[in-house]
Design a protein around this motif. Structure first.
Motif, PDB file in Angstrom:
ATOM      1  N   ASP A 152       5.482 -11.840  28.079  1.00  0.00           N
ATOM      2  CA  ASP A 152       5.465 -10.504  28.715  1.00  0.00           C
ATOM      3  C   ASP A 152       5.731 -10.606  30.219  1.00  0.00           C
ATOM      4  O   ASP A 152       5.474  -9.672  30.972  1.00  0.00           O
ATOM      5  CB  ASP A 152       4.124  -9.811  28.438  1.00  0.00           C
ATOM      6  N   ARG A 153       6.249 -11.750  30.679  1.00  0.00           N
ATOM      7  CA  ARG A 153       6.453 -11.980  32.123  1.00  0.00           C
ATOM      8  C   ARG A 153       7.878 -12.425  32.418  1.00  0.00           C
ATOM      9  O   ARG A 153       8.595 -12.864  31.526  1.00  0.00           O
ATOM     10  CB  ARG A 153       5.519 -13.099  32.602  1.00  0.00           C
ATOM     11  N   THR A 154       8.218 -12.354  33.708  1.00  0.00           N
ATOM     12  CA  THR A 154       9.446 -12.974  34.200  1.00  0.00           C
ATOM     13  C   THR A 154       9.060 -14.308  34.818  1.00  0.00           C
ATOM     14  O   THR A 154       8.162 -14.368  35.668  1.00  0.00           O
ATOM     15  CB  THR A 154      10.110 -12.087  35.280  1.00  0.00           C
ATOM     16  N   VAL A 155       9.720 -15.359  34.376  1.00  0.00           N
ATOM     17  CA  VAL A 155       9.486 -16.695  34.948  1.00  0.00           C
ATOM     18  C   VAL A 155      10.623 -16.992  35.915  1.00  0.00           C
ATOM     19  O   VAL A 155      11.790 -16.679  35.642  1.00  0.00           O
ATOM     20  CB  VAL A 155       9.390 -17.767  33.837  1.00  0.00           C
ATOM     21  N   LEU A 156      10.292 -17.570  37.064  1.00  0.00           N
ATOM     22  CA  LEU A 156      11.288 -17.810  38.105  1.00  0.00           C
ATOM     23  C   LEU A 156      10.918 -19.057  38.912  1.00  0.00           C
ATOM     24  O   LEU A 156       9.791 -19.570  38.789  1.00  0.00           O
ATOM     25  CB  LEU A 156      11.428 -16.583  39.023  1.00  0.00           C
ATOM     26  N   PRO A 157      11.832 -19.533  39.736  1.00  0.00           N
ATOM     27  CA  PRO A 157      11.507 -20.694  40.580  1.00  0.00           C
ATOM     28  C   PRO A 157      10.318 -20.365  41.493  1.00  0.00           C
ATOM     29  O   PRO A 157      10.188 -19.237  41.990  1.00  0.00           O
ATOM     30  CB  PRO A 157      12.775 -20.908  41.418  1.00  0.00           C
ATOM     31  N   GLY A 158       9.462 -21.348  41.741  1.00  0.00           N
ATOM     32  CA  GLY A 158       8.348 -21.153  42.671  1.00  0.00           C
ATOM     33  C   GLY A 158       8.868 -20.774  44.046  1.00  0.00           C
ATOM     34  O   GLY A 158       9.954 -21.188  44.452  1.00  0.00           O
ATOM     35  N   LEU A 186       7.465 -23.635  39.147  1.00  0.00           N
ATOM     36  CA  LEU A 186       7.810 -22.318  38.607  1.00  0.00           C
ATOM     37  C   LEU A 186       6.598 -21.394  38.607  1.00  0.00           C
ATOM     38  O   LEU A 186       5.449 -21.840  38.636  1.00  0.00           O
ATOM     39  CB  LEU A 186       8.420 -22.451  37.199  1.00  0.00           C
ATOM     40  N   ILE A 187       6.912 -20.103  38.573  1.00  0.00           N
ATOM     41  CA  ILE A 187       5.858 -19.087  38.550  1.00  0.00           C
ATOM     42  C   ILE A 187       6.226 -17.998  37.543  1.00  0.00           C
ATOM     43  O   ILE A 187       7.393 -17.896  37.150  1.00  0.00           O
ATOM     44  CB  ILE A 187       5.640 -18.437  39.944  1.00  0.00           C
ATOM     45  N   ALA A 188       5.232 -17.220  37.132  1.00  0.00           N
ATOM     46  CA  ALA A 188       5.482 -16.061  36.279  1.00  0.00           C
ATOM     47  C   ALA A 188       4.931 -14.829  36.981  1.00  0.00           C
ATOM     48  O   ALA A 188       3.846 -14.877  37.572  1.00  0.00           O
ATOM     49  CB  ALA A 188       4.795 -16.235  34.928  1.00  0.00           C
ATOM     50  N   ILE A 203       1.136 -12.296  40.251  1.00  0.00           N
ATOM     51  CA  ILE A 203       1.326 -13.661  39.775  1.00  0.00           C
ATOM     52  C   ILE A 203       0.483 -13.911  38.529  1.00  0.00           C
ATOM     53  O   ILE A 203      -0.735 -13.679  38.533  1.00  0.00           O
ATOM     54  CB  ILE A 203       0.896 -14.667  40.876  1.00  0.00           C
ATOM     55  N   GLY A 204       1.138 -14.388  37.456  1.00  0.00           N
ATOM     56  CA  GLY A 204       0.405 -14.672  36.214  1.00  0.00           C
ATOM     57  C   GLY A 204       0.305 -16.146  35.883  1.00  0.00           C
ATOM     58  O   GLY A 204      -0.470 -16.549  35.005  1.00  0.00           O
ATOM     59  N   TYR A 205       1.106 -16.962  36.546  1.00  0.00           N
ATOM     60  CA  TYR A 205       1.115 -18.401  36.228  1.00  0.00           C
ATOM     61  C   TYR A 205       1.802 -19.130  37.365  1.00  0.00           C
ATOM     62  O   TYR A 205       2.774 -18.616  37.940  1.00  0.00           O
ATOM     63  CB  TYR A 205       1.867 -18.651  34.915  1.00  0.00           C
ATOM     64  N   VAL A 206       1.296 -20.318  37.704  1.00  0.00           N
ATOM     65  CA  VAL A 206       1.923 -21.145  38.745  1.00  0.00           C
ATOM     66  C   VAL A 206       1.890 -22.609  38.296  1.00  0.00           C
ATOM     67  O   VAL A 206       0.845 -23.110  37.864  1.00  0.00           O
ATOM     68  CB  VAL A 206       1.176 -21.020  40.101  1.00  0.00           C
ATOM     69  N   MET A 207       3.027 -23.273  38.393  1.00  0.00           N
ATOM     70  CA  MET A 207       3.105 -24.712  38.101  1.00  0.00           C
ATOM     71  C   MET A 207       3.800 -25.398  39.276  1.00  0.00           C
ATOM     72  O   MET A 207       4.858 -24.969  39.726  1.00  0.00           O
ATOM     73  CB  MET A 207       3.894 -24.942  36.808  1.00  0.00           C
TER      74      MET A 207
END
Ligand SMILES: [Zn+2]
Length: 433
Positions: A73-79, A403-405, A420-424
């Motif tokens: 349910d998110r957009t993932v993109l470069p950090g 990457l982030i979501a 922000i929903g996720y950070v790696m």
């Protein structure tokens, strides 16, 4: 005794180095932005092994043994990348904080570790710390790199070179007795006069193991100086600083507000202009010709606005602050229209850490950039300026898994990066709570 302690500390640090992650992640994205300059993909899965992007699949896939991260349910993109932060300082603290008992360089490093995590949680997977005490900056950077503390990839400059009485001279605003005592201690080796002394200062900062050299080409806003915001170092001093940095394989970044100082730094070969507040048409033409990056730090102006009149700044700083606020975003707009390369920089610590993502909205509303161009500056722009384009800035196979979501589409709405929903970072998930 000190030498022995340092030797022991070095041994401990090397044995504590984090082993490679023997782990595969399947990051399932609803939408995927591989490269902010290209059309986004629909549902896709980014396969990450040992911190690297090894494959991108169409749709939601889950290879055997992979840890599945469901971000459908998110957009993932470069950090995101912030090329101008000050992690070892906090916002809103009075100007004399550094003079109070209990404040020390080790304490500053702990502040840096706290702010590193806050910044990573805001979606920033790489930051460049442009100005802090040298040992504190290095300790913070390496503590995160060694895996003991969660945070972004950090590059540091250590202390920024300055003229006597300039933005990086800590004696500005102090009484004569204190000034003399600090001068006599010789500890402020980054305050230099003449090409030779400045070249020596660059080498001394570089010997700490910093990643970049920063210098104050002009006066600054938040010191108590009365000598304005125009050129401080001479042309020859700036040339010596940039040449010495480059010879050591380091980039050079110039804090610069006034148009003459900006032009002089660009002619000296600096890699980025920080703030660039009063840049004129001649300055942007010069920057374009030299390929000099522009980092506008629009959030710093937001911090100024927040703290003016609250006892945080001295009277001289307040006067300079009001002068710069009057042209908020005008320099960026001029540079953007002229085609100068742009990287996102915010000056975090002038405003509270963690609000870095608001810079994208300001780049659009105050700088006149499109949301896509703001996102390019916040990803590929920063990676290119930092010399990390082969490592991060896009989600191409082989690159580091930074990457982030987010919720929504940041190519259309810059406020999406605030959700922000996720950070790696380098294949390590950042705990968001
Ligand atoms: Zn700064």
């Amino acid at each position: 005794m000190r030498k022995v302690l340092i030797a022991v500390a070095t041994m401990l640090a090397s044995t504590a180095a984090t082993p490679l992650l023997a782990e595969t992640f399947a990051i399932q994205a609803g939408h995927l932005i591989v490269d902010a300059a290209k059309p986004e993909r629909g549902a896709s899965t980014v396969i990450v092994t040992d911190g690297r992007i090894v494959r991108i699949d169409d749709g939601a896939t889950a290879p055997a043994g992979a840890t599945v991260v469901d971000l459908r349910d998110r957009t993932v993109l470069p950090g995101l990348i912030d090329v101008h932060v000050h992690l070892t300082s906090n916002a809103g603290e009075p100007w004399y904080k550094g003079l109070t008992p209990g404040y020390s360089e080790p304490y500053a490093a702990t502040i840096g570790l706290k702010n590193a995590l806050i910044t990573a949680r805001a979606g920033f997977t790489t930051v460049r710390d442009l100005g802090g005490l040298p040992a504190a900056s290095i300790a913070m950077r390496d503590a995160v790199k060694d895996g003991g503390f969660p945070g972004p990839r950090i590059l540091v400059s250590g202390p920024a070179l300055s003229i006597i009485g300039g933005h990086g001279d800590g004696t500005v605003g102090l009484n004569p007795d204190l000034r003399h005592a600090i001068d006599a201690s010789g500890e402020q080796f980054w305050v230099c006069t003449g090409p030779l002394e400045c070249a020596k200062a660059v080498r001394r900062v570089a010997a700490y193991g910093v990643d970049v050299i920063k210098f104050h080409a002009t006066g600054g806003v938040l010191d108590d100086g009365k000598i304005g915001l125009e050129q401080h170092f001479t042309d020859e001093e700036m040339k010596a600083i940039c040449d010495t940095a480059h010879q050591l394989g380091l980039k050079a970044a110039a804090h610069a507000h006034g148009p003459k100082g900006i032009a002089a730094a660009v002619r000296a070969g600096v890699d980025s202009i920080e703030h660039g507040t009063f840049v004129d048409d001649a300055g942007v033409a010069l920057m374009k010709a030299h390929g000099t990056y522009y980092s506008a730090t629009l959030m710093a102006f937001s911090g100024l606005q927040q703290y003016l009149g609250k006892g945080v700044f001295t009277a001289n700083a307040e006067t300079k602050g009001r002068a710069t606020l009057a042209v908020w975003g005008k320099g960026l707009n001029r540079a953007y229209k002229a085609g100068v390369p742009i990287a996102l920089g915010t000056d975090a610590a002038v405003y509270p850490h963690g609000r870095n993502g608001e810079e994208l909205g300001l780049m659009v509303t105050k700088g006149g950039m499109t949301p896509r161009d703001a996102l390019i500056a916040a990803t590929k722009g920063g990676a290119d300026l930092l010399g990390l384009a082969a490592e991060t800035g896009t989600l191409d196979v082989g690159k580091s898994a930074d990457l982030i979501a987010v919720a929504g589409d940041p190519l259309v709405d810059p406020a999406a990066v605030l959700k922000i929903g996720y950070v790696m970072v380098e294949g390590r998930p950042i705990p968001l709570k």
